[in-house]
Design an enzyme around this catalytic site. Structure first.
Site, PDB file in Angstrom:
ATOM      1  N   HIS A  56      22.337 -25.674   0.195  1.00  0.00           N
ATOM      2  CA  HIS A  56      21.067 -26.208   0.044  1.00  0.00           C
ATOM      3  C   HIS A  56      21.114 -27.739  -0.202  1.00  0.00           C
ATOM      4  O   HIS A  56      21.946 -28.068  -0.308  1.00  0.00           O
ATOM      5  CB  HIS A  56      20.339 -25.430  -1.510  1.00  0.00           C
ATOM      6  CG  HIS A  56      19.997 -24.176  -1.249  1.00  0.00           C
ATOM      7  ND1 HIS A  56      19.603 -23.249  -2.163  1.00  0.00           N
ATOM      8  CD2 HIS A  56      20.049 -23.063  -0.201  1.00  0.00           C
ATOM      9  CE1 HIS A  56      19.425 -22.036  -1.754  1.00  0.00           C
ATOM     10  NE2 HIS A  56      19.796 -21.885  -0.796  1.00  0.00           N
ATOM     11  N   GLU A  58      20.361 -30.039  -2.384  1.00  0.00           N
ATOM     12  CA  GLU A  58      21.083 -30.513  -3.482  1.00  0.00           C
ATOM     13  C   GLU A  58      22.569 -30.143  -3.334  1.00  0.00           C
ATOM     14  O   GLU A  58      23.308 -31.038  -3.537  1.00  0.00           O
ATOM     15  CB  GLU A  58      20.565 -30.028  -4.772  1.00  0.00           C
ATOM     16  CG  GLU A  58      18.880 -29.750  -4.848  1.00  0.00           C
ATOM     17  CD  GLU A  58      18.675 -28.372  -4.268  1.00  0.00           C
ATOM     18  OE1 GLU A  58      19.172 -28.030  -3.115  1.00  0.00           O
ATOM     19  OE2 GLU A  58      18.023 -27.858  -5.258  1.00  0.00           O
ATOM     20  N   CYS A  84      17.004 -24.163  -7.001  1.00  0.00           N
ATOM     21  CA  CYS A  84      17.162 -22.744  -7.329  1.00  0.00           C
ATOM     22  C   CYS A  84      18.001 -22.127  -8.325  1.00  0.00           C
ATOM     23  O   CYS A  84      18.810 -22.859  -8.887  1.00  0.00           O
ATOM     24  CB  CYS A  84      17.470 -21.984  -5.711  1.00  0.00           C
ATOM     25  SG  CYS A  84      19.172 -22.257  -5.363  1.00  0.00           S
ATOM     26  N   CYS A  93      21.663 -23.801  -7.223  1.00  0.00           N
ATOM     27  CA  CYS A  93      21.798 -25.280  -7.170  1.00  0.00           C
ATOM     28  C   CYS A  93      21.614 -25.725  -8.585  1.00  0.00           C
ATOM     29  O   CYS A  93      22.261 -26.697  -8.853  1.00  0.00           O
ATOM     30  CB  CYS A  93      20.658 -25.840  -6.484  1.00  0.00           C
ATOM     31  SG  CYS A  93      20.953 -25.363  -4.731  1.00  0.00           S
ATOM     32  N   ALA A 162      -7.272 -28.960  22.316  1.00  0.00           N
ATOM     33  CA  ALA A 162      -7.546 -30.235  22.698  1.00  0.00           C
ATOM     34  C   ALA A 162      -8.918 -30.231  23.412  1.00  0.00           C
ATOM     35  O   ALA A 162      -9.311 -29.269  24.132  1.00  0.00           O
ATOM     36  CB  ALA A 162      -6.460 -30.621  24.060  1.00  0.00           C
ATOM     37  N   ARG A 195       4.957 -28.765  17.672  1.00  0.00           N
ATOM     38  CA  ARG A 195       5.626 -27.779  18.264  1.00  0.00           C
ATOM     39  C   ARG A 195       6.858 -27.527  17.677  1.00  0.00           C
ATOM     40  O   ARG A 195       7.455 -26.676  17.343  1.00  0.00           O
ATOM     41  CB  ARG A 195       5.480 -28.030  19.730  1.00  0.00           C
ATOM     42  CG  ARG A 195       5.067 -26.851  20.571  1.00  0.00           C
ATOM     43  CD  ARG A 195       5.490 -27.159  22.213  1.00  0.00           C
ATOM     44  NE  ARG A 195       4.188 -26.835  22.877  1.00  0.00           N
ATOM     45  CZ  ARG A 195       3.861 -27.305  24.222  1.00  0.00           C
ATOM     46  NH1 ARG A 195       5.164 -27.627  24.873  1.00  0.00           N
ATOM     47  NH2 ARG A 195       2.954 -27.170  24.851  1.00  0.00           N
ATOM     48  N   THR A 207      -4.731 -18.605  28.856  1.00  0.00           N
ATOM     49  CA  THR A 207      -4.363 -19.719  28.847  1.00  0.00           C
ATOM     50  C   THR A 207      -3.210 -20.064  29.715  1.00  0.00           C
ATOM     51  O   THR A 207      -2.995 -20.836  30.503  1.00  0.00           O
ATOM     52  CB  THR A 207      -3.682 -19.976  27.446  1.00  0.00           C
ATOM     53  OG1 THR A 207      -4.686 -19.889  26.592  1.00  0.00           O
ATOM     54  CG2 THR A 207      -3.070 -21.529  27.346  1.00  0.00           C
ATOM     55  N   ASP A 211      -3.296 -22.469  32.708  1.00  0.00           N
ATOM     56  CA  ASP A 211      -2.530 -23.723  32.599  1.00  0.00           C
ATOM     57  C   ASP A 211      -1.213 -23.568  33.183  1.00  0.00           C
ATOM     58  O   ASP A 211      -0.629 -24.701  33.414  1.00  0.00           O
ATOM     59  CB  ASP A 211      -2.761 -24.232  31.208  1.00  0.00           C
ATOM     60  CG  ASP A 211      -3.969 -24.540  30.833  1.00  0.00           C
ATOM     61  OD1 ASP A 211      -4.990 -24.318  31.510  1.00  0.00           O
ATOM     62  OD2 ASP A 211      -4.263 -24.706  29.629  1.00  0.00           O
ATOM     63  N   ARG A 218       9.372 -31.517  25.234  1.00  0.00           N
ATOM     64  CA  ARG A 218       9.773 -32.588  26.289  1.00  0.00           C
ATOM     65  C   ARG A 218       9.440 -34.177  25.780  1.00  0.00           C
ATOM     66  O   ARG A 218      10.371 -35.079  26.125  1.00  0.00           O
ATOM     67  CB  ARG A 218       9.011 -32.297  27.520  1.00  0.00           C
ATOM     68  CG  ARG A 218       9.427 -31.055  28.058  1.00  0.00           C
ATOM     69  CD  ARG A 218       8.747 -30.830  29.565  1.00  0.00           C
ATOM     70  NE  ARG A 218       7.315 -30.813  29.398  1.00  0.00           N
ATOM     71  CZ  ARG A 218       6.376 -29.870  29.034  1.00  0.00           C
ATOM     72  NH1 ARG A 218       6.844 -28.759  28.705  1.00  0.00           N
ATOM     73  NH2 ARG A 218       5.125 -30.177  28.995  1.00  0.00           N
TER      74      ARG A 218
HETATM   75  C1  AOF Z   1      17.272 -23.453   1.044  1.00  0.00           C
HETATM   76  N1  AOF Z   1      17.709 -24.776   0.966  1.00  0.00           N
HETATM   77  O1  AOF Z   1      17.692 -26.817   0.032  1.00  0.00           O
HETATM   78  C2  AOF Z   1      16.770 -24.901  -1.241  1.00  0.00           C
HETATM   79  C3  AOF Z   1      16.282 -23.533  -1.284  1.00  0.00           C
HETATM   80  O2  AOF Z   1      19.519 -17.391   0.489  1.00  0.00           O
HETATM   81  P1  AOF Z   1      19.634 -18.555  -0.064  1.00  0.00           P
HETATM   82  O3  AOF Z   1      20.831 -18.821  -0.956  1.00  0.00           O
HETATM   83  O4  AOF Z   1      20.131 -19.822   0.887  1.00  0.00           O
HETATM   84  O5  AOF Z   1      18.573 -18.968  -0.844  1.00  0.00           O
HETATM   85  C4  AOF Z   1      17.320 -19.437  -0.228  1.00  0.00           C
HETATM   86  C5  AOF Z   1      16.250 -19.569  -1.280  1.00  0.00           C
HETATM   87  O6  AOF Z   1      16.722 -20.871  -2.269  1.00  0.00           O
HETATM   88  C6  AOF Z   1      14.946 -20.274  -0.732  1.00  0.00           C
HETATM   89  O7  AOF Z   1      14.273 -19.211  -0.247  1.00  0.00           O
HETATM   90  C7  AOF Z   1      14.457 -21.220  -1.735  1.00  0.00           C
HETATM   91  O8  AOF Z   1      13.726 -20.151  -2.927  1.00  0.00           O
HETATM   92  C8  AOF Z   1      15.542 -21.548  -2.679  1.00  0.00           C
HETATM   93  N2  AOF Z   1      15.870 -23.041  -2.233  1.00  0.00           N
HETATM   94  N3  AOF Z   1      16.650 -22.845  -0.224  1.00  0.00           N
HETATM   95  O9  AOF Z   1      17.251 -22.697   2.034  1.00  0.00           O
HETATM   96  C9  AOF Z   1      17.066 -25.428  -0.168  1.00  0.00           C
HETATM   97  N4  AOF Z   1      16.617 -25.705  -2.151  1.00  0.00           N
HETATM   98 ZN    ZN Z   2      19.429 -23.766  -3.875  1.00  0.00          ZN
END
Ligand code: AOF
Ligand code: ZN
Length: 317
Positions: A56, A58, A84, A93, A162, A195, A207, A211, A218
């Site tokens: 994550h 942090e 989390c 974290c 558009a 995108r 579409t 198109d 790109r």
């Molecule tokens: C992330 N990235 O920087 C933060 C998250 O399965 P895990 O351990 O990767 O946990 C995913 C969950 O952790 C995510 O759904 C969210 O609630 C929390 N925070 N997740 O992937 C991050 N800070």
């Molecule tokens: Zn986390």
């Protein structure tokens, strides 16, 4: 000493920019940015979450500071989403922040998920000063797709359209005879940026027949995992009557994880199962209007071609 309010707000702006840079490559996990400050408010470093299964924001930043020998100076952690509290694919974290002795944590959006939420209380219980809702408007806009998925199980739906003057006082989404697009370079770049931030694309047979779109990115640099990493974005083509040529689907399959379906509902269900946070609808008036009229949308980007320059209008459901 403790960082000034300005230093903390600036750190959050930087964290948001970091998170925005990974939007479109982290699903089903959220795009998160973190910035660490020392007690004087000087920036020690920043990090963005790189995708599910990887540290994550942090935690990645803590690793980085430790590797650089600067972890002892950590005073304040600023992060776009509440840290989390759970063991998922990676350890919590909040516990990591407690273990390394962070004094303060500022975050933007509370984590609404049942499993991961509650980091605020966990940090506070350990004596860390915690404050949520910093730059709440910007962080909530960033986290809207993740929050929608975490609370409803459904992806956030962005529609892009558009328009050009139709010559009789109104607007049309159809190009003039012989034209493929009528969007100016600036708008095209913006459209490709949108995108890039989405985890899946939805289009309709009308579409494709009108198109012959490629849907590739790109005009901006795509996320590396889609360029060299072999990953393919999901693309759903709604083609109930099987009108689209084999040539087009074969070409689309080279660049996308293509699925042909009958209904909007089955497409949304498909994207939800794949873990998409945000999908982009790039379609003609029939499918776009159907989605807008039936409430199956969250955000709509409308590009209008005026005489001097294009105008972009953004609306929310
Ligand atoms: C992330 N990235 O920087 C933060 C998250 O399965 P895990 O351990 O990767 O946990 C995913 C969950 O952790 C995510 O759904 C969210 O609630 C929390 N925070 N997740 O992937 C991050 N800070
Ligand atoms: Zn986390």
């Amino acid at each position: 000493m403790t960082p000034s309010e300005t230093a903390i707000t600036n750190a959050m702006r930087q964290a948001i920019a970091l998170a925005r840079s990974v939007e479109g490559r982290t699903a089903p996990n959220p795009p998160v940015g973190a910035v660490a400050l020392d007690e004087t408010g000087a920036v020690l470093g920043g990090h963005a979450h790189q995708g599910a299964g990887l540290p994550h924001a942090e935690a990645g930043l803590i690793h980085k500071l430790r590797a650089e020998g600067r972890l002892d100076a950590l005073h304040t952690m600023v992060v776009t989403l509440e840290p989390c509290s759970h063991y998922g694919r990676t350890p919590p974290c909040s516990q990591a922040l407690i273990d390394v002795g962070a004094k303060q944590v500022f975050y933007g959006t509370p984590d609404p998920s049942e499993a991961a939420g509650g980091g605020h209380q966990m940090l506070e219980a350990a004596g860390v000063t915690v404050s949520g809702r910093l730059l709440a408007k910007e962080c909530d806009a960033l986290n809207a797709p993740f929050v929608k998925r975490a609370t409803t199980g459904l992806p956030y739906i962005t529609i892009k359209r558009a328009f050009r003057p139709d010559g009789v006082g109104g607007w049309t989404m159809l190009p003039a005879q012989g034209d493929k697009t009528f969007t100016r370079p600036d708008s095209l770049r913006k459209a490709h940026e949108i995108r890039k931030t989405c985890d899946g694309l939805l289009t309709g047979s009308g579409t494709v027949i009108a198109d012959d779109p490629s849907f590739t990115i790109r005009h901006v640099d795509d996320h590396p995992k889609f360029v060299t990493g072999g990953a393919k974005r999901p693309l759903v083509l709604l083609d109930k009557r099987g009108r689209v040529s084999k040539e087009w689907t074969a070409r689309a399959e080279e660049n996308f994880d293509l699925t042909v379906l009958d209904t909007v509902e089955s497409a949304i269900d498909h994207f939800a199962k794949l873990g998409c946070l945000q999908i982009l609808v790039e379609a003609g008036p029939d499918l776009s209007d159907h989605m807008l009229n039936s409430g199956l949308w969250d955000q709509c980007y409308d590009f209008y071609r005026h005489r001097a320059e294009d105008e972009l209008q953004i609306r929310f459901a």
